[in-house]
Design a protein around this motif. Structure first.
Motif, mmCIF file in Angstrom:
data_model
loop_
_atom_site.group_PDB
_atom_site.id
_atom_site.type_symbol
_atom_site.label_atom_id
_atom_site.label_comp_id
_atom_site.label_asym_id
_atom_site.label_seq_id
_atom_site.Cartn_x
_atom_site.Cartn_y
_atom_site.Cartn_z
ATOM 1 N N ASP A 137 -8.500 -3.774 11.727
ATOM 2 C CA ASP A 137 -9.926 -4.428 11.433
ATOM 3 C C ASP A 137 -9.833 -6.034 10.144
ATOM 4 O O ASP A 137 -9.893 -5.593 8.955
ATOM 5 C CB ASP A 137 -11.350 -4.038 11.254
ATOM 6 N N ALA A 138 -9.781 -7.147 11.019
ATOM 7 C CA ALA A 138 -9.107 -8.033 9.469
ATOM 8 C C ALA A 138 -10.253 -8.027 8.104
ATOM 9 O O ALA A 138 -10.085 -8.292 7.502
ATOM 10 C CB ALA A 138 -8.854 -9.606 9.810
ATOM 11 N N ASP A 139 -11.845 -7.942 9.183
ATOM 12 C CA ASP A 139 -12.490 -8.490 7.468
ATOM 13 C C ASP A 139 -13.031 -6.542 7.199
ATOM 14 O O ASP A 139 -12.804 -7.224 6.363
ATOM 15 C CB ASP A 139 -14.044 -8.062 8.591
ATOM 16 N N ALA A 140 -12.293 -5.969 7.364
ATOM 17 C CA ALA A 140 -12.546 -4.384 6.764
ATOM 18 C C ALA A 140 -11.657 -4.926 5.277
ATOM 19 O O ALA A 140 -11.259 -3.979 4.813
ATOM 20 C CB ALA A 140 -12.299 -3.620 7.424
ATOM 21 N N VAL A 141 -10.468 -4.642 6.263
ATOM 22 C CA VAL A 141 -9.216 -5.439 5.393
ATOM 23 C C VAL A 141 -9.228 -6.241 4.158
ATOM 24 O O VAL A 141 -9.146 -5.879 2.709
ATOM 25 C CB VAL A 141 -7.391 -5.669 6.342
ATOM 26 N N VAL A 149 0.730 -1.215 -0.177
ATOM 27 C CA VAL A 149 0.157 -0.125 -0.198
ATOM 28 C C VAL A 149 0.806 1.230 0.490
ATOM 29 O O VAL A 149 1.779 1.490 0.761
ATOM 30 C CB VAL A 149 -0.535 0.240 1.188
ATOM 31 N N GLN A 150 0.993 2.124 -0.943
ATOM 32 C CA GLN A 150 1.911 3.055 -1.023
ATOM 33 C C GLN A 150 1.211 3.887 -1.186
ATOM 34 O O GLN A 150 1.306 5.314 -1.184
ATOM 35 C CB GLN A 150 2.707 2.754 -3.015
ATOM 36 N N SER A 151 0.248 4.427 -2.946
ATOM 37 C CA SER A 151 -0.845 5.271 -3.241
ATOM 38 C C SER A 151 -1.284 5.688 -2.145
ATOM 39 O O SER A 151 -1.985 5.676 -1.204
ATOM 40 C CB SER A 151 -1.277 4.735 -4.967
ATOM 41 N N GLN A 152 -1.867 7.314 -1.980
ATOM 42 C CA GLN A 152 -2.676 7.815 -1.383
ATOM 43 C C GLN A 152 -4.458 7.305 -1.821
ATOM 44 O O GLN A 152 -5.106 6.874 -0.812
ATOM 45 C CB GLN A 152 -3.136 9.419 -1.920
ATOM 46 N N GLU A 153 -4.526 6.933 -2.695
ATOM 47 C CA GLU A 153 -5.897 6.322 -3.127
ATOM 48 C C GLU A 153 -5.731 4.773 -2.003
ATOM 49 O O GLU A 153 -6.976 4.637 -1.091
ATOM 50 C CB GLU A 153 -5.784 6.130 -4.317
ATOM 51 N N ALA A 154 -5.081 4.209 -2.430
ATOM 52 C CA ALA A 154 -4.761 2.801 -1.455
ATOM 53 C C ALA A 154 -4.581 2.784 0.277
ATOM 54 O O ALA A 154 -5.353 2.387 0.824
ATOM 55 C CB ALA A 154 -3.666 2.217 -1.628
ATOM 56 N N LYS A 155 -4.065 3.823 0.704
ATOM 57 C CA LYS A 155 -4.058 4.416 1.733
ATOM 58 C C LYS A 155 -5.353 5.253 2.652
ATOM 59 O O LYS A 155 -5.723 4.206 3.353
ATOM 60 C CB LYS A 155 -3.031 5.774 2.206
ATOM 61 N N ALA A 156 -6.144 5.493 1.777
ATOM 62 C CA ALA A 156 -7.619 5.676 1.728
ATOM 63 C C ALA A 156 -8.322 4.397 2.350
ATOM 64 O O ALA A 156 -8.885 5.176 3.129
ATOM 65 C CB ALA A 156 -7.663 6.641 0.909
ATOM 66 N N ARG A 157 -7.707 3.872 1.755
ATOM 67 C CA ARG A 157 -8.731 2.291 1.777
ATOM 68 C C ARG A 157 -8.089 1.715 3.239
ATOM 69 O O ARG A 157 -9.517 1.431 2.997
ATOM 70 C CB ARG A 157 -8.490 1.761 0.885
ATOM 71 N N LEU A 158 -7.291 1.972 3.219
ATOM 72 C CA LEU A 158 -6.593 0.852 4.709
ATOM 73 C C LEU A 158 -7.304 2.234 5.782
ATOM 74 O O LEU A 158 -6.688 1.064 6.886
ATOM 75 C CB LEU A 158 -5.228 0.897 4.732
ATOM 76 N N ALA A 159 -7.119 3.081 5.703
ATOM 77 C CA ALA A 159 -7.536 4.342 7.268
ATOM 78 C C ALA A 159 -8.314 3.541 7.886
ATOM 79 O O ALA A 159 -8.513 3.570 9.015
ATOM 80 C CB ALA A 159 -7.113 5.548 6.754
ATOM 81 N N PRO A 160 -9.951 3.428 7.170
ATOM 82 C CA PRO A 160 -10.705 2.909 7.895
ATOM 83 C C PRO A 160 -10.397 2.022 8.889
ATOM 84 O O PRO A 160 -11.513 0.940 9.677
ATOM 85 C CB PRO A 160 -11.738 2.804 6.804
ATOM 86 N N CYS A 161 -9.615 0.720 8.473
ATOM 87 C CA CYS A 161 -9.311 -0.012 8.712
ATOM 88 C C CYS A 161 -8.810 -0.753 10.112
ATOM 89 O O CYS A 161 -8.577 -1.540 11.154
ATOM 90 C CB CYS A 161 -8.679 -1.705 7.786
#
Length: 196
Positions: free
Chosen positions: A150-154, A56-68
């Motif tokens: 949160d494993a389910d969220a990831v 996970v490197q891009s800002q878009e991918a980080k935004a998806r990871l953040a809530p997890c």
């Protein structure tokens, strides 16, 4: 096989630390390729190699990871140049004809045995995660492995529609040594080991 020198041992073990703060220095993509090309040689049972990694490197991918992320791991994960999601392919045995070609029956050791699949995937992807950390350190990178998420969220955010499930996360980059706290103690040989 000769013993590696003391400076290599210090880099991999004695002086290596888990980092929570990161310098603003990107990790080049070629280094991520090198990292994988080193770690993949570590042994797994029947060479099953279940680890699957999302960098996970891009800002878009980080935004998806953040809530997890758990609250305690969010800021350092957003600051890290890369966060590696170390996953485990629950259908790893489908690759055994390629990975374990000297026994073409190996796939059948696992097929239809969900408990054996789950324990083998967890054990061997965790082994590969350890190799990942050592390979990263060998290449001059610092690591911050984590469980707080949160494993389910990831899984929903990064592995939807696949047989891959997250094992753990590892922040990756160049650690800010000024933010390190004193190293925590470890158990002695006598506390943790016995020779039978």
């Amino acid at each position: 096989m000769p013993m590696i020198d003391a400076s290599a041992l210090r880099q991999l073990f004695d002086q290596a630390r888990t980092h929570n703060a990161w310098l603003d220095q990107p990790v080049p993509e070629h280094l991520l390729h090198q990292l994988y090309d080193l770690m993949k040689w570590g042994p797994t049972s029947a060479n099953c190699s279940p680890a699957r990694i999302v960098f996970v490197q891009s800002q878009e991918a980080k935004a998806r990871l953040a809530p997890c992320m758990s609250e305690g791991n969010l800021a350092k994960t957003l600051k890290a140049p890369v966060t590696a999601i170390i996953g485990m392919d629950m259908a790893f045995y489908e690759q055994l004809p390629q990975l374990f070609p000297h026994n073409l029956d190996a796939r059948n050791w696992f097929a239809g045995k969900p408990d054996f699949i789950a324990s083998s995937a967890m054990r061997n992807s965790s082994l590969q995660g350890g190799y990942f950390i050592l390979a990263a350190r060998a290449l001059g990178l610092d690591c911050g492995p984590m469980s707080g998420f949160d494993a389910d969220a990831v899984n929903a955010a990064f592995f939807a529609g696949t047989e891959v499930k997250v094992n753990f996360l590892c922040n990756l980059g160049y650690g800010d040594a000024s933010a390190l706290f004193p190293r925590s103690p470890r158990l002695s040989f006598e506390q943790a080991c016995r020779i039978a």
